[in-house]
Design a protein around this motif. Structure first.
Motif, PDB file in Angstrom:
ATOM      1  N   LYS A 265       0.841  -1.207   0.000  1.00 21.85           N
ATOM      2  CA  LYS A 265       0.000   0.000   0.000  1.00 21.85           C
ATOM      3  C   LYS A 265       0.872   1.252   0.000  1.00 21.85           C
ATOM      4  N   ARG A 266       1.608   1.430  -1.078  1.00 21.47           N
ATOM      5  CA  ARG A 266       2.420   2.640  -1.238  1.00 21.47           C
ATOM      6  C   ARG A 266       2.151   3.184  -2.632  1.00 21.47           C
ATOM      7  N   LEU A 267       2.326   4.490  -2.786  1.00 17.17           N
ATOM      8  CA  LEU A 267       2.180   5.061  -4.129  1.00 17.17           C
ATOM      9  C   LEU A 267       3.400   4.674  -4.954  1.00 17.17           C
ATOM     10  N   SER A 268       3.224   4.613  -6.259  1.00 20.85           N
ATOM     11  CA  SER A 268       4.353   4.208  -7.117  1.00 20.85           C
ATOM     12  C   SER A 268       5.279   5.391  -7.392  1.00 20.85           C
ATOM     13  N   VAL A 269       4.895   6.552  -6.863  1.00 24.65           N
ATOM     14  CA  VAL A 269       5.812   7.704  -6.970  1.00 24.65           C
ATOM     15  C   VAL A 269       6.292   8.031  -5.548  1.00 24.65           C
ATOM     16  N   PRO A 270       7.483   8.601  -5.414  1.00 22.73           N
ATOM     17  CA  PRO A 270       7.988   8.886  -4.063  1.00 22.73           C
ATOM     18  C   PRO A 270       7.046   9.782  -3.270  1.00 22.73           C
ATOM     19  N   LYS A 271       6.489  10.784  -3.980  1.00 24.13           N
ATOM     20  CA  LYS A 271       5.595  11.705  -3.247  1.00 24.13           C
ATOM     21  C   LYS A 271       4.554  12.282  -4.198  1.00 24.13           C
ATOM     22  N   LEU A 272       3.363  12.519  -3.658  1.00 23.85           N
ATOM     23  CA  LEU A 272       2.263  13.157  -4.406  1.00 23.85           C
ATOM     24  C   LEU A 272       1.887  14.446  -3.681  1.00 23.85           C
TER      25      LEU A 272
ATOM     26  N   GLN B 240      -0.385  26.494 -17.700  1.00 21.27           N
ATOM     27  CA  GLN B 240       0.628  25.456 -17.886  1.00 21.27           C
ATOM     28  C   GLN B 240       1.873  25.742 -17.032  1.00 21.27           C
ATOM     29  N   ARG B 241       1.574  25.971 -15.719  1.00 22.03           N
ATOM     30  CA  ARG B 241       2.701  26.208 -14.794  1.00 22.03           C
ATOM     31  C   ARG B 241       2.292  25.742 -13.390  1.00 22.03           C
ATOM     32  N   LEU B 242       3.286  25.594 -12.497  1.00 26.29           N
ATOM     33  CA  LEU B 242       3.003  25.172 -11.128  1.00 26.29           C
ATOM     34  C   LEU B 242       2.107  26.206 -10.442  1.00 26.29           C
ATOM     35  N   PRO B 243       1.242  25.774  -9.532  1.00 26.97           N
ATOM     36  CA  PRO B 243       0.399  26.704  -8.795  1.00 26.97           C
ATOM     37  C   PRO B 243       1.197  27.391  -7.689  1.00 26.97           C
ATOM     38  N   LYS B 244       0.651  28.460  -7.161  1.00 26.13           N
ATOM     39  CA  LYS B 244       1.243  29.146  -6.014  1.00 26.13           C
ATOM     40  C   LYS B 244       1.463  28.109  -4.908  1.00 26.13           C
ATOM     41  N   GLY B 245       2.587  28.255  -4.180  1.00 26.26           N
ATOM     42  CA  GLY B 245       2.791  27.367  -3.029  1.00 26.26           C
ATOM     43  C   GLY B 245       3.542  26.106  -3.369  1.00 26.26           C
ATOM     44  N   LEU B 246       3.884  25.946  -4.650  1.00 23.55           N
ATOM     45  CA  LEU B 246       4.613  24.736  -5.040  1.00 23.55           C
ATOM     46  C   LEU B 246       5.915  25.107  -5.756  1.00 23.55           C
ATOM     47  N   SER B 247       7.010  24.555  -5.291  1.00 21.86           N
ATOM     48  CA  SER B 247       8.230  24.670  -6.113  1.00 21.86           C
ATOM     49  C   SER B 247       8.692  23.235  -6.328  1.00 21.86           C
ATOM     50  N   PRO B 248       9.282  22.962  -7.491  1.00 15.14           N
ATOM     51  CA  PRO B 248       9.604  21.569  -7.799  1.00 15.14           C
ATOM     52  C   PRO B 248      10.495  20.962  -6.716  1.00 15.14           C
ATOM     53  N   SER B 249       9.990  19.933  -6.050  1.00 14.97           N
ATOM     54  CA  SER B 249      10.785  19.356  -4.941  1.00 14.97           C
ATOM     55  C   SER B 249      11.738  18.318  -5.521  1.00 14.97           C
ATOM     56  N   SER B 250      11.210  17.480  -6.397  1.00 12.13           N
ATOM     57  CA  SER B 250      12.120  16.528  -7.050  1.00 12.13           C
ATOM     58  C   SER B 250      11.432  16.070  -8.329  1.00 12.13           C
ATOM     59  N   PHE B 251      12.248  15.719  -9.328  1.00 11.57           N
ATOM     60  CA  PHE B 251      11.603  15.518 -10.634  1.00 11.57           C
ATOM     61  C   PHE B 251      10.815  14.215 -10.677  1.00 11.57           C
ATOM     62  N   ASP B 252      10.985  13.344  -9.665  1.00  7.40           N
ATOM     63  CA  ASP B 252      10.158  12.121  -9.761  1.00  7.40           C
ATOM     64  C   ASP B 252       8.914  12.201  -8.883  1.00  7.40           C
TER      65      ASP B 252
ATOM     66  N   MET C 211       4.093   2.455 -13.779  1.00  3.70           N
ATOM     67  CA  MET C 211       4.448   3.586 -14.669  1.00  3.70           C
ATOM     68  C   MET C 211       4.829   4.798 -13.834  1.00  3.70           C
ATOM     69  N   SER C 212       5.905   5.456 -14.248  1.00  2.00           N
ATOM     70  CA  SER C 212       6.270   6.737 -13.623  1.00  2.00           C
ATOM     71  C   SER C 212       5.508   7.847 -14.363  1.00  2.00           C
ATOM     72  N   PRO C 213       5.511   9.069 -13.815  1.00  2.00           N
ATOM     73  CA  PRO C 213       4.860  10.179 -14.543  1.00  2.00           C
ATOM     74  C   PRO C 213       5.454  10.349 -15.948  1.00  2.00           C
ATOM     75  N   VAL C 214       6.782  10.135 -16.070  1.00  2.00           N
ATOM     76  CA  VAL C 214       7.425  10.295 -17.389  1.00  2.00           C
ATOM     77  C   VAL C 214       6.929   9.207 -18.338  1.00  2.00           C
ATOM     78  N   ASP C 215       6.857   7.955 -17.836  1.00  2.00           N
ATOM     79  CA  ASP C 215       6.343   6.860 -18.689  1.00  2.00           C
ATOM     80  C   ASP C 215       4.936   7.225 -19.198  1.00  2.00           C
ATOM     81  N   TRP C 216       4.124   7.706 -18.265  1.00  2.00           N
ATOM     82  CA  TRP C 216       2.725   8.061 -18.579  1.00  2.00           C
ATOM     83  C   TRP C 216       2.733   9.127 -19.679  1.00  2.00           C
ATOM     84  N   ASP C 217       3.564  10.128 -19.505  1.00  2.00           N
ATOM     85  CA  ASP C 217       3.584  11.267 -20.436  1.00  2.00           C
ATOM     86  C   ASP C 217       4.097  10.856 -21.806  1.00  2.00           C
ATOM     87  N   GLU C 218       5.003   9.885 -21.808  1.00  2.00           N
ATOM     88  CA  GLU C 218       5.658   9.530 -23.078  1.00  2.00           C
ATOM     89  C   GLU C 218       4.817   8.609 -23.958  1.00  2.00           C
ATOM     90  N   GLU C 219       3.608   8.264 -23.509  1.00  2.00           N
ATOM     91  CA  GLU C 219       2.738   7.433 -24.355  1.00  2.00           C
ATOM     92  C   GLU C 219       2.437   8.160 -25.674  1.00  2.00           C
TER      93      GLU C 219
END
Ligand SMILES: CC(=O)N[C@H]1[C@@H](OP(=O)(O)O)O[C@H](CO)[C@@H](O)[C@@H]1O
Ligand SMILES: [Mg+2]
Length: 557
Positions: free
Chosen positions: A217-224, A279-291, A461-469
């Motif tokens: 019971k863990r997400l397949s991404v490090p963090k959501l 098409q940009r991050l919302p207020k309050g979010l800065s990219p924490s890690s690319f995965d 699938m990682s977010p990149v895998d998903w996007d690369e379809e």
């Protein structure tokens, strides 16, 4: 029932202060500045009671919200007993009654219009049937007052039973209305569904899907990270995360923009509409890690978009098209594994705003049928519910869900009972669980998010895998303010303009200049503007392409 018209007259005089304003029931109900909604709420409350009487006292839902609009706005929409949008043939009644209340010079004039509607729909007010209404509201500051305007006559004049859910997401109102009616029809003596039913149902399906694949019971991404637009989605999502049945590690999920207690922050530089449009991050979010994976709800949590930032710090949007193609990929594979691809029909429903690459991917890579309908959930919902056994529909902005037909449920049930003995039931159990993870009544940011997380975990699938379809064509959506947007009339599911005459020919000439170019123009149903969409192969030419179309629109307005 004895309608107390004296009391109704008093309430009409006390409540209907906004006068001589024209109201229309748009893409998602009535929606305008909150301060002008008292009269509309009064008439819509009466209409909901009449709708319930027409339907033998079934629960009819009413949601007070303005979704992705700024905090000064509000709105109201009526929900059918099965959780779908108000029947299209009753939309004119909603408008007639609202405008009767708005333009009548006295109560008697309004009462005459009300009587016409009752007569036209042959509603018997001398009935013993008790109308049942389920009301919900989002977190807007104006909602409590508008709720009073809405419900003022329901019990005191029409003796309705009013179930006030308080602050809930729009999809929760739809879900609870549908479940309460289903329980009532099954003879349940306590049919009224609750928020707790909602949380137990969806967490239960999520957990069962993970168990079916023996997944930890863990997400397949490090963090959501979940941006809840400072709307009602924040508190409601936190109730789910705090549930004892939710056991995804707390450190894997972070809720941001959860200040639904600060009215001015609603949808402000955050939320699904902001992220999709800019098409940009919302207020309050800065990219924490690319995965990491990010998602944003809109103000009433009936739509969701995902996104990530790659190792080069580039923003990548995973919008409604990406969500529907992920589900189409997953579910068509499950149908194949269950050997049901020829007995159950899966299809994807889009609007003209869907990226051309997504449509090509669904057709040419997934070999899945695609339909196109007008903008607005009610159009996609109807197509998905009538044309497919698994009808996947999402607008590009993240509004969407999946409809599973009665034939789907019957088939899965009978196949499961047959294959209990020997066959591999994994695909069948997956299809059953997945159908229970989806809020089929309307697009639901929370349940759609859970379904995406489960799909990514099962497919690894990682977010990149998903996007690369597939890769989106560069695209742009702009708003054009014009004197009278009603002159822009479309055909072919809003892909072509009929009026102003000659404008479509000019747009076609512009489109022909840009490889893989596509553009269309339509009047917004929720804002006083015309929307212009353009996409083409070369991103460096997109701005010029869009500007040329906008120029022609302005010249024709
Ligand atoms: C391009 C766009 O995003 N249009 C939105 C917007 O409708 P318009 O008629 O375009 O204003 O609001 C609708 C209701 O929320 C939503 O269903 C729809 O997708
Ligand atoms: Mg919304």
């Amino acid at each position: 029932m004895k309608v107390d018209y004296e009391q109704l007259c008093k309430l009409y005089d006390d409540t209907c202060r906004t006068k001589n304003v024209q109201f229309s029931y748009g893409t998602a109900g009535f929606r305008t500045l909150a301060k002008n909604l008292d009269t509309v709420m009064f008439s819509t409350g009466i209409l909901a009671v009449l709708r319930s009487l027409k339907l033998q006292g079934q629960y009819v839902g009413v949601m007070i919200t303005a979704s992705h609009n700024p905090y000064q706005d509000n709105g109201v929409k009526i929900v059918e007993p099965d959780g779908s949008m108000l029947l299209a043939t009753w939309e004119p009644y909603a408008m007639q009654l609202a405008n009767a209340a708005s333009f009548a010079t006295n109560f008697e004039e309004f009462r005459v219009e009300l009587a016409k509607l009752i007569e036209h729909e042959k509603i018997d007010l001398n009935t013993t049937v008790v109308p049942h209404i389920v009301v919900g509201r989002d977190s807007r500051e104006s909602s409590p007052y508008l709720l009073r305007c809405l419900t003022s006559s329901m019990a005191s004049v029409f003796h309705a039973q009013v179930l006030d859910l308080g602050c809930v997401t729009t999809p929760q109102l739809h879900y609870i209305t549908d479940l309460s009616n289903r329980r009532k029809l099954e003879g349940d003596i306590a049919p009224v569904a609750t928020e707790q039913d909602y949380y137990s149902f969806f967490i239960g399906a999520f957990n069962e899907l993970f168990a079916t694949y023996q997944l930890e019971k863990r997400l397949s991404v490090p963090k959501l990270f979940i941006d809840t637009a400072n709307g009602i989605g924040g508190p409601q999502l936190k109730k789910l995360l705090a549930s004892e049945d939710w056991d995804v590690p707390a450190e894997q999920v972070e809720v941001i923009n959860d200040r639904s207690d600060v009215p001015e922050l609603l949808n402000f530089e955050c939320g699904a509409d902001y992220v999709k449009t800019n098409q940009r991050l919302p207020k309050g979010l800065s990219p924490s890690s690319f995965d990491s994976l990010y998602c944003s709800f809109d103000g009433d949590a009936d739509r969701v978009v995902f996104y990530y930032v790659d190792s080069g710090s580039k923003f990548h949007l995973l919008d409604g098209d990406k969500i529907s193609t992920l589900f189409a990929k997953f579910l068509s594979k499950q149908l194949e594994l269950a050997h049901l691809e020829h007995s159950l029909k899966i299809g994807v429903v889009q609007t003209a705003y869907a990226n051309g690459s997504s449509t090509a991917y669904i057709k040419n890579t997934l070999h899945c049928p695609v339909s196109c309908t007008k903008t607005g959930v009610k159009h996609l919902h109807h197509e998905a519910a009538t044309q497919y056994d698994i009808g996947i529909y999402f607008e590009a902005n993240g509004h969407g869900t999946i409809i599973f037909s009665e034939k789907f449920h019957r088939t899965i049930k009978s196949e499961l009972s047959k294959s209990k003995l020997n066959g591999d039931t994994l695909a069948l159990r997956t299809l059953k669980c997945f159908s229970e993870l989806i809020n089929q009544t309307v697009g639901d940011a929370i349940s759609d998010m859970l379904a995406v997380l489960a799909t990514l975990a099962i497919l690894k699938m990682s977010p990149v895998d998903w996007d690369e379809e597939y890769t989106d064509l560069p695209n742009k959506l702009v708003k054009c303010i014009v004197p009278d947007r009603s002159i822009f009339q479309t055909t072919d599911q809003e892909r072509k303009l009929l009026n102003p005459v000659g404008l479509q020919d000019k747009i076609d000439l512009v489109v022909a200049k840009y490889p893989m170019g596509r553009s269309f123009v339509r009047a917004s149903g929720t804002e006083d503007a015309v929307r212009v969409y353009a996409e083409c192969k070369d991103s460096s030419k997109l701005g010029q392409f869009c500007d040329e179309v906008v120029e022609h629109v302005k010249a024709s307005a």
